[in-house]
Design a protein around this motif. Structure first.
Motif, PDB file in Angstrom:
ATOM      1  N   SER A   1      -6.776  -0.653  19.811  1.00 47.55           N
ATOM      2  CA  SER A   1      -7.534  -1.905  19.158  1.00 47.55           C
ATOM      3  C   SER A   1      -8.253  -0.668  17.510  1.00 47.55           C
ATOM      4  O   SER A   1      -9.451  -0.132  18.413  1.00 47.55           O
ATOM      5  CB  SER A   1      -8.350  -2.979  19.074  1.00 47.55           C
ATOM      6  N   PRO A   2      -8.006  -1.377  16.401  1.00 45.51           N
ATOM      7  CA  PRO A   2      -8.555  -0.514  15.436  1.00 45.51           C
ATOM      8  C   PRO A   2     -10.957  -0.519  15.544  1.00 45.51           C
ATOM      9  O   PRO A   2     -11.075  -2.199  16.154  1.00 45.51           O
ATOM     10  CB  PRO A   2      -8.559  -0.977  14.232  1.00 45.51           C
ATOM     11  N   ARG A   3     -11.254   0.102  15.043  1.00 45.23           N
ATOM     12  CA  ARG A   3     -12.804  -0.335  15.159  1.00 45.23           C
ATOM     13  C   ARG A   3     -12.934  -1.064  14.394  1.00 45.23           C
ATOM     14  O   ARG A   3     -12.688  -0.848  12.581  1.00 45.23           O
ATOM     15  CB  ARG A   3     -13.250   1.336  15.478  1.00 45.23           C
ATOM     16  N   ASP A   4     -14.397  -2.004  14.301  1.00 47.55           N
ATOM     17  CA  ASP A   4     -14.557  -3.269  13.343  1.00 47.55           C
ATOM     18  C   ASP A   4     -15.368  -1.987  12.772  1.00 47.55           C
ATOM     19  O   ASP A   4     -16.133  -1.737  13.076  1.00 47.55           O
ATOM     20  CB  ASP A   4     -14.596  -4.050  14.196  1.00 47.55           C
ATOM     21  N   ASP A   5     -15.622  -2.976  11.028  1.00 46.23           N
ATOM     22  CA  ASP A   5     -16.784  -1.888  10.691  1.00 46.23           C
ATOM     23  C   ASP A   5     -17.828  -2.872  10.232  1.00 46.23           C
ATOM     24  O   ASP A   5     -17.735  -4.193   9.499  1.00 46.23           O
ATOM     25  CB  ASP A   5     -16.616  -1.487   9.035  1.00 46.23           C
ATOM     26  N   LEU A   6     -18.980  -2.997  11.632  1.00 45.49           N
ATOM     27  CA  LEU A   6     -19.910  -4.716  11.171  1.00 45.49           C
ATOM     28  C   LEU A   6     -20.945  -4.792  10.360  1.00 45.49           C
ATOM     29  O   LEU A   6     -20.719  -5.602   9.476  1.00 45.49           O
ATOM     30  CB  LEU A   6     -20.299  -4.382  12.864  1.00 45.49           C
ATOM     31  N   ALA A   7     -21.083  -3.555   9.963  1.00 42.15           N
ATOM     32  CA  ALA A   7     -22.075  -3.681   8.976  1.00 42.15           C
ATOM     33  C   ALA A   7     -21.168  -3.580   7.262  1.00 42.15           C
ATOM     34  O   ALA A   7     -22.039  -4.734   6.884  1.00 42.15           O
ATOM     35  CB  ALA A   7     -22.865  -1.731   8.409  1.00 42.15           C
ATOM     36  N   ALA A   8     -20.208  -3.864   7.505  1.00 39.39           N
ATOM     37  CA  ALA A   8     -19.449  -4.260   6.305  1.00 39.39           C
ATOM     38  C   ALA A   8     -18.803  -5.315   5.855  1.00 39.39           C
ATOM     39  O   ALA A   8     -17.955  -5.666   5.230  1.00 39.39           O
ATOM     40  CB  ALA A   8     -18.350  -3.125   5.267  1.00 39.39           C
TER      41      ALA A   8
END
Length: 227
Positions: free
Chosen positions: A137-144
């Motif tokens: 699974s691709p990594r989420d960009d939590l900050a964005a």
């Protein structure tokens, strides 16, 4: 006699396996057709009030207030030459967990305004189950606030929400909505593919071909023996 018996005995398990696979695909064909019929009936009928444990793809209505200040983007999708993603907005509900609503596709670079209704709204859509996350699974960009896996718990925590419902709601565009309106909401319920008729024909065809090959071999052997 043994020369003829061995090919027959060797082909029987293969023939049984091919027929079993073909029959299994026929069962899958009817199972998938039933699902498609139920989806079509749900799409044609009125939405039902959202419950705590709705079945996947059921057409429901949920009432609350959209929290536009905590919008997030989900996935990535190219439409024509325009890159975009799904706009996910929490629906805050009285006496119930927040519900993540996929309001539809929006372009990354926005030259057009996005509709953001205020106050209490009734959102009609279909239930979307959470995605299964794995090593690929691709990594989420939590900050964005950019997510590539629909995991309500992870998205809700990143948005600073109380624990949300473990499923989401994909909003359906109201009748008469302009096709250029943003977000570009779904206009129908999703329908799974039903390729099982082709699979059944393939397996039964292989079984028929095997019978033909064995029959041809036996006929040729009989002629050679008679000669």
């Amino acid at each position: 006699m043994r020369r003829l018996l061995l090919p027959i005995l060797a082909s029987l398990p293969v023939l049984a396996a091919l027929i079993t696979l073909g029959t299994w695909q026929v069962h899958r064909l009817h199972w998938k057709a039933d699902i498609l019929d139920r989806i079509a009936a749900a799409e044609a009928g009125p939405p039902v009030p959202l419950t705590g444990h709705p079945p996947p793809y059921s057409k429901v209505v949920a009432t609350g207030r959209l929290d536009h200040g905590r919008e997030a983007m989900l996935g990535i999708e190219l439409r024509g030459t325009t890159l975009g993603a799904r706009l996910v907005t929490p629906l805050l509900r009285q006496g119930a967990p927040p519900l993540l609503v996929d309001r539809g596709w929006v372009p990354m670079e926005r030259s057009q305004g996005i509709d953001r209704p205020e106050g209490e709204v009734a959102v009609i859509g279909y239930v979307r189950q959470a995605d299964t996350r794995d090593w690929n699974s691709p990594r989420d960009d939590l900050a964005a606030r950019r997510f590539y896996v629909f995991d309500p718990a992870v998205i809700g925590a990143a948005l600073g929400l109380p624990v949300p419902a473990p499923f989401g709601l994909v909003a359906l565009a109201p009748p008469g909505t302009s096709p250029t309106a943003l977000p570009a909401a779904a206009r129908s319920l999703p329908r799974p593919d039903n390729p099982h008729l082709g699979y059944a024909i393939t397996w039964y065809g292989l079984a028929a071909a095997l019978v033909g090959v064995v029959a041809s071999f036996l006929l040729r052997s009989r002629r050679e023996h008679a000669a």
